[in-house]
Design a protein around this motif. Structure first.
Motif, PDB file in Angstrom:
ATOM      1  N   LEU A 154      11.082   0.544  -8.073  1.00 51.30           N
ATOM      2  CA  LEU A 154       9.785   0.117  -7.564  1.00 51.30           C
ATOM      3  C   LEU A 154       9.523   0.700  -6.186  1.00 51.30           C
ATOM      4  CD1 LEU A 154       7.311  -1.664  -8.159  1.00 51.30           C
ATOM      5  CD2 LEU A 154       8.512  -3.549  -7.045  1.00 51.30           C
ATOM      6  N   SER A 155      10.556   0.831  -5.351  1.00 51.42           N
ATOM      7  CA  SER A 155      10.391   1.392  -4.011  1.00 51.42           C
ATOM      8  C   SER A 155      10.267   2.906  -4.046  1.00 51.42           C
ATOM      9  CB  SER A 155      11.576   0.996  -3.128  1.00 51.42           C
ATOM     10  OG  SER A 155      11.679  -0.407  -3.011  1.00 51.42           O
ATOM     11  N   SER A 156      10.773   3.530  -5.106  1.00 55.81           N
ATOM     12  CA  SER A 156      10.629   4.979  -5.233  1.00 55.81           C
ATOM     13  C   SER A 156       9.200   5.355  -5.562  1.00 55.81           C
ATOM     14  CB  SER A 156      11.569   5.518  -6.325  1.00 55.81           C
ATOM     15  OG  SER A 156      12.909   5.231  -6.012  1.00 55.81           O
ATOM     16  N   HIS A 157       8.569   4.573  -6.410  1.00 55.62           N
ATOM     17  CA  HIS A 157       7.169   4.790  -6.770  1.00 55.62           C
ATOM     18  C   HIS A 157       6.642   3.480  -7.329  1.00 55.62           C
ATOM     19  CE1 HIS A 157       3.500   6.586  -8.266  1.00 55.62           C
ATOM     20  NE2 HIS A 157       3.856   7.766  -7.782  1.00 55.62           N
ATOM     21  N   ARG A 158       5.464   3.092  -6.906  1.00 58.51           N
ATOM     22  CA  ARG A 158       4.922   1.803  -7.349  1.00 58.51           C
ATOM     23  C   ARG A 158       4.673   1.769  -8.850  1.00 58.51           C
ATOM     24  NH1 ARG A 158       7.164  -0.571  -3.372  1.00 58.51           N
ATOM     25  NH2 ARG A 158       5.986  -0.724  -1.414  1.00 58.51           N
TER      26      ARG A 158
ATOM     27  N   GLN B  91       0.806  -1.216   0.000  1.00 57.99           N
ATOM     28  CA  GLN B  91       0.000   0.000   0.000  1.00 57.99           C
ATOM     29  C   GLN B  91       0.842   1.270   0.000  1.00 57.99           C
ATOM     30  OE1 GLN B  91      -0.303  -2.597   2.000  1.00 57.99           O
ATOM     31  NE2 GLN B  91      -2.428  -3.022   2.576  1.00 57.99           N
ATOM     32  N   ALA B  92       2.103   1.177   0.447  1.00 63.67           N
ATOM     33  CA  ALA B  92       2.964   2.359   0.502  1.00 63.67           C
ATOM     34  C   ALA B  92       3.302   2.805  -0.916  1.00 63.67           C
ATOM     35  CB  ALA B  92       4.226   2.058   1.298  1.00 63.67           C
ATOM     36  N   GLY B  93       3.048   4.068  -1.219  1.00 62.43           N
ATOM     37  CA  GLY B  93       3.251   4.549  -2.580  1.00 62.43           C
ATOM     38  C   GLY B  93       4.710   4.749  -2.940  1.00 62.43           C
ATOM     39  N   TYR B  94       5.483   5.361  -2.054  1.00 59.13           N
ATOM     40  CA  TYR B  94       6.899   5.649  -2.330  1.00 59.13           C
ATOM     41  C   TYR B  94       7.683   5.555  -1.026  1.00 59.13           C
ATOM     42  CZ  TYR B  94       3.814   9.736  -2.267  1.00 59.13           C
ATOM     43  OH  TYR B  94       2.777  10.593  -2.041  1.00 59.13           O
ATOM     44  N   PRO B  95       7.836   4.351  -0.499  1.00 61.28           N
ATOM     45  CA  PRO B  95       8.473   4.181   0.818  1.00 61.28           C
ATOM     46  C   PRO B  95       9.948   4.543   0.843  1.00 61.28           C
ATOM     47  CG  PRO B  95       8.100   2.047  -0.230  1.00 61.28           C
ATOM     48  CD  PRO B  95       7.413   3.056  -1.084  1.00 61.28           C
ATOM     49  N   LEU B  96      10.675   4.252  -0.246  1.00 62.84           N
ATOM     50  CA  LEU B  96      12.110   4.538  -0.245  1.00 62.84           C
ATOM     51  C   LEU B  96      12.369   6.029  -0.121  1.00 62.84           C
ATOM     52  CD1 LEU B  96      14.993   3.457  -0.519  1.00 62.84           C
ATOM     53  CD2 LEU B  96      14.769   3.718  -2.997  1.00 62.84           C
ATOM     54  N   TYR B  97      11.578   6.832  -0.802  1.00 63.45           N
ATOM     55  CA  TYR B  97      11.766   8.282  -0.727  1.00 63.45           C
ATOM     56  C   TYR B  97      11.564   8.782   0.697  1.00 63.45           C
ATOM     57  CZ  TYR B  97      10.804  13.236  -1.105  1.00 63.45           C
ATOM     58  OH  TYR B  97      10.816  14.590  -0.914  1.00 63.45           O
ATOM     59  N   GLN B  98      10.518   8.317   1.352  1.00 58.22           N
ATOM     60  CA  GLN B  98      10.252   8.783   2.709  1.00 58.22           C
ATOM     61  C   GLN B  98      11.363   8.372   3.668  1.00 58.22           C
ATOM     62  OE1 GLN B  98       6.319   7.410   3.741  1.00 58.22           O
ATOM     63  NE2 GLN B  98       5.307   9.003   2.539  1.00 58.22           N
ATOM     64  N   LEU B  99      11.885   7.177   3.497  1.00 60.81           N
ATOM     65  CA  LEU B  99      12.970   6.731   4.370  1.00 60.81           C
ATOM     66  C   LEU B  99      14.235   7.552   4.123  1.00 60.81           C
ATOM     67  CD1 LEU B  99      14.045   4.750   6.474  1.00 60.81           C
ATOM     68  CD2 LEU B  99      14.565   3.159   4.614  1.00 60.81           C
ATOM     69  N   LEU B 100      14.590   7.757   2.869  1.00 63.79           N
ATOM     70  CA  LEU B 100      15.785   8.542   2.562  1.00 63.79           C
ATOM     71  C   LEU B 100      15.626   9.999   2.989  1.00 63.79           C
ATOM     72  CD1 LEU B 100      16.709   7.149  -0.986  1.00 63.79           C
ATOM     73  CD2 LEU B 100      17.755   6.578   1.207  1.00 63.79           C
ATOM     74  N   LEU B 101      14.414  10.542   2.817  1.00 65.94           N
ATOM     75  CA  LEU B 101      14.188  11.924   3.236  1.00 65.94           C
ATOM     76  C   LEU B 101      14.277  12.058   4.752  1.00 65.94           C
ATOM     77  CD1 LEU B 101      13.484  14.796   2.328  1.00 65.94           C
ATOM     78  CD2 LEU B 101      11.067  14.207   2.629  1.00 65.94           C
ATOM     79  N   LYS B 102      13.832  11.058   5.480  1.00 66.86           N
ATOM     80  CA  LYS B 102      13.947  11.099   6.938  1.00 66.86           C
ATOM     81  C   LYS B 102      15.417  11.138   7.361  1.00 66.86           C
ATOM     82  CE  LYS B 102      12.207   8.933  11.156  1.00 66.86           C
ATOM     83  NZ  LYS B 102      11.501  10.169  11.588  1.00 66.86           N
ATOM     84  N   ILE B 103      16.239  10.348   6.683  1.00 66.28           N
ATOM     85  CA  ILE B 103      17.678  10.390   6.964  1.00 66.28           C
ATOM     86  C   ILE B 103      18.242  11.763   6.607  1.00 66.28           C
ATOM     87  CG2 ILE B 103      19.912   9.376   6.363  1.00 66.28           C
ATOM     88  CD1 ILE B 103      18.449   6.757   5.778  1.00 66.28           C
TER      89      ILE B 103
ATOM     90  N   TYR C 144      -2.944  -4.662  -7.818  1.00 63.39           N
ATOM     91  CA  TYR C 144      -3.262  -4.013  -6.553  1.00 63.39           C
ATOM     92  C   TYR C 144      -3.461  -2.513  -6.754  1.00 63.39           C
ATOM     93  CZ  TYR C 144      -3.191  -2.971  -1.586  1.00 63.39           C
ATOM     94  OH  TYR C 144      -3.525  -2.549  -0.337  1.00 63.39           O
ATOM     95  N   GLY C 145      -2.666  -1.909  -7.652  1.00 63.13           N
ATOM     96  CA  GLY C 145      -2.840  -0.494  -7.940  1.00 63.13           C
ATOM     97  C   GLY C 145      -4.191  -0.204  -8.569  1.00 63.13           C
ATOM     98  N   VAL C 146      -4.658  -1.093  -9.435  1.00 59.38           N
ATOM     99  CA  VAL C 146      -5.987  -0.925 -10.019  1.00 59.38           C
ATOM    100  C   VAL C 146      -7.049  -0.952  -8.930  1.00 59.38           C
ATOM    101  CG1 VAL C 146      -7.697  -1.979 -11.533  1.00 59.38           C
ATOM    102  CG2 VAL C 146      -5.307  -1.867 -12.242  1.00 59.38           C
ATOM    103  N   LYS C 147      -6.863  -1.823  -7.943  1.00 60.33           N
ATOM    104  CA  LYS C 147      -7.828  -1.924  -6.860  1.00 60.33           C
ATOM    105  C   LYS C 147      -7.856  -0.659  -6.024  1.00 60.33           C
ATOM    106  CE  LYS C 147      -8.903  -4.641  -2.728  1.00 60.33           C
ATOM    107  NZ  LYS C 147      -8.482  -5.778  -1.870  1.00 60.33           N
TER     108      LYS C 147
END
Length: 694
Positions: free
Chosen positions: A185-189, A75-87, A241-244
């Motif tokens: 894929l982790s940057s954006h689904r 369900q996370a749209g762009y988890p890698l970006y959020q993690l890197l931005l937090k760092i 899953y994105g279609v859903k």
């Protein structure tokens, strides 16, 4: 001696090679710094808009453990970006520049990667670099704290790793390609679409190779086949899953995104990729250079497919994701051009593809023969391509500085939450009602209010009835009446308000904003104030005979013969007045007789012992509609020097009140009053305050 000379010559060659490499590193580093500085130009000039504020809130509230866990949550749209931005913000802070500088860095890396891809494809590196370095669309997202700049960078990295793998397949390059795919894929689904295109391109290239040079064991090919098939199923599952999630009948999605047909999406994409503008914002003539290069590059790409696997790969990376997204669009009906930013590296490569030089890969005899036969034609083609490429670069620069819409136009192009909250933070009183609508816009207040004012400002209230779409004007009026006769401010985002209030789409501000407009009084200094994408509205219904029992007792001051300052109150937010904050003043007026001509009130600050006025607040007085009318009037003086906007220096200041008839005459008529010594004056000192450093 011969052996010594031979060793010496080898050492000289090595030193020369090392010197050349060092020069290349220095040149690349200088270009990298220049591109990064370009993306940092006016980086914090624009206010953070809602998507950026949502990113800040999500990252700041997210724990480190949750950041790592969401990498595996579909369900996370762009988890890698959020993690890197937090760092990133844990090292640099969370101011506007720090939040956006990570995207600027990602955009810089993307420019260097795309230039390297162009070199591998035998394209003109100078043209590839020129086309991407000032392209408006990636520059826009390089100056925005969202995931799309990282998505753009990771897509470019995936294309580069795929090209390296398909050129000379090795196990290491395969691992690098898989890693780049996971990053994308982790940057954006939506990176899964490009991932499937890479898989198809890899399978086509595999069919052309007689054997894989990277594997010596027969079982290796079976293992690799299994990995590709497994990754394909995983990627297709994510798309399903994105279609859903992003289906049009989901109200949370359909109300906040554009509904578009395939033709609409194609038109928006071409305009956005070419100019970063909406369709019709400019004449279609501005699209001609990009459309010319796009058509030329695509045709040349098709012609090269038979003899060059690189052209086949590029076509797969373009056609497959576009086809899959067209299928998704038929189901979801939702589209924004930024969804296709993962394909923007391919857009640049197509624009630069007419500059391809296949003769670099031919033997010398073929190259000489080719140059003799087609020298004149090649020169003409290079001249035509150079003209079109320079035209595209010129259009890009024009769009960056275009008035009203250009990123570097010195005009607001993003929602002005910073400016709106700065205005509101220096108008509001402790006793005022402060509403935000919709409620989620409170993120802007929580971010900007502590940064723009040292005072402990009130927390916003929201209209919770809109959770059920039942709020009406009567509900709003009744809700505000529970607080008594008080002034009420509303921070509203018109677009967002209409999104959650679909029954009133014909109204600019929705039900809540329309109510505030209906009870707004033009004489109030807190009247309507519009900013880009956000507005400040004020509601107050003056009581006919308000009491002043809550105010401290002061001697009445009469201006002229009809306006009486019956009482007033000066109440700091936290017991002290801080430079850069504000001075809330409540005035209790009593009119001895009715008058219709407008009068202007001026409140000013001056340092004790000086006649130099340093801070001002002015506005119209309410007209007297009846004899002996009483009114409560709330004003605020900002503790900043009006000449330069800087906070006042610490010290003692006098609060001065003046009233004049608001006439058009060049010489205004100031009303006189008596000071504490009984001497007539047009400058009444209300109080002396101490201003401290924040």
């Amino acid at each position: 001696m011969g052996k010594v000379a031979w060793i010496t010559s080898i050492d000289q060659v090595r030193s020369k090679i090392a010197a050349i490499k060092w020069q290349q590193y220095r040149l690349s580093g200088s270009i990298f710094i220049a591109v990064f500085m370009l993306r940092c130009y006016k980086l914090a000039a624009q206010s953070l808009w809602f998507d950026e504020l949502s990113t800040w809130w999500a990252v700041s509230q997210m724990s480190w453990l949750a950041g790592f866990k969401q990498l595996w949550v579909p369900q996370a749209g762009y988890p890698l970006y959020q993690l890197l931005l937090k760092i990133w913000i844990s090292l640099l802070g969370d101011n506007e520049w720090a939040l956006r500088s990570f995207s600027a860095l990602s955009g810089t890396v993307a420019v260097m990667i795309i230039t390297q891809i162009g070199h591998r494809l035998s394209l003109s590196r100078s043209f590839v670099f020129g086309l991407v370095v000032v392209a408006p669309l990636p520059l826009w997202y390089a100056q925005e704290s969202t995931a799309y700049s990282l998505f753009f960078c990771s897509a470019a990295l995936l294309v580069l790793s795929l090209m390296r793998l398909l050129e000379t397949p090795t196990a290491l390059k395969l691992a690098q390609s898989l890693g780049a795919g996971l990053i994308c894929l982790s940057s954006h689904r939506l990176g899964s679409l490009l991932g499937i295109g890479c898989l198809v391109a890899g399978l086509l290239r595999w069919s052309q190779l007689n054997r894989l040079q990277a594997f010596n064991r027969p079982t290796s090919s079976y293992w690799l086949n299994g990995a590709i098939v497994g990754l394909s199923f995983c990627t297709i599952g994510l798309i399903g899953y994105g279609v859903k999630i992003f289906r049009f009948d989901n109200p949370l999605v359909s109300q906040s995104h554009r509904q578009a047909t395939l033709i609409d999406a194609l038109e928006m994409t071409i305009w956005s990729f070419s100019t970063n503008q909406n369709p019709g914002a400019f004449s279609w003539v501005w699209l001609l250079p990009s459309l010319g290069l796009l058509s030329w590059g695509f045709i040349k790409l098709l012609l090269d497919c038979r003899n060059h696997w690189q052209a086949q790969t590029l076509l797969c990376l373009i056609i497959v994701p576009l086809g899959l997204f067209a299928i998704l669009l038929g189901w979801t009906k939702l589209y924004e051009p930024r969804y296709m930013l993962g394909l923007y590296p391919l857009w640049i490569l197509i624009l630069a593809y007419p500059s391809v030089n296949h003769s670099k890969k031919q033997n010398n005899a073929s190259a000489v023969a080719l140059s003799l036969l087609q020298r004149v034609q090649a020169r003409q083609m290079r001249l035509l391509y150079s003209s079109l490429a320079l035209g595209v670069i010129g259009v890009n620069i024009v769009m960056l500085i275009a008035p009203k819409t250009g990123l570097w136009s010195n005009n607001p192009v993003r929602e002005q939450y910073r400016e709106a909250i700065d205005y509101l933070a220096h108008q509001i009183h402790q006793d005022d009602i402060f509403m935000v609508h919709p409620g989620y816009l409170g993120l802007a207040w929580f971010y900007y209010a502590p940064r723009l004012s040292p005072d402990p400002l009130p927390h916003p209230l929201t209209f919770t009835e809109f959770d059920h779409h039942t709020t009406t004007a009567a509900n709003i009026d009744g809700y505000l009446q529970t607080f008594g006769q008080q002034r009420s401010f509303l921070l509203i985002g018109p677009f967002h308000a209409r999104t959650i209030d679909p029954s009133t789409n014909d109204q600019a501000y929705g039900t809540v904003g329309s109510f505030y407009q209906s009870v707004n009084y033009s004489w109030q200094p807190c009247g309507q104030r519009d900013f880009l994408g956000v507005a400040i509205l004020c509601s107050i219904q003056p009581a006919s005979n308000p009491t002043n029992s809550s105010l401290a007792s002061h001697s009445p001051v009469t201006f002229g013969h009809q306006i009486v300052l019956h009482n007033y109150q000066i109440k700091p937010f936290a017991g002290t007045f801080k430079a850069g904050g504000s001075v809330p003043i409540t005035l209790f007026w009593q009119y001895s007789q009715a008058f219709s001509e407008p009068h202007q009130l001026t409140l000013a600050l001056r340092r004790v012992g000086s006649n130099d006025l340093q801070a001002f607040e002015w506005g119209l007085l309410a007209p007297a509609e009846s004899h002996n009318q009483r009114l409560l009037d709330r004003r605020t003086i900002t503790l900043s020097d009006y000449r330069n906007g800087q906070p006042l220096t610490a010290g003692r200041y006098e609060i001065v009140l003046m009233i004049q008839q608001a006439t058009i005459a060049p010489n205004p008529i100031w009303l006189t009053a008596q000071n504490a010594n009984g001497i007539p004056t047009n400058q009444v000192i209300l109080a002396t305050i101490d201003v401290s450093n924040p």
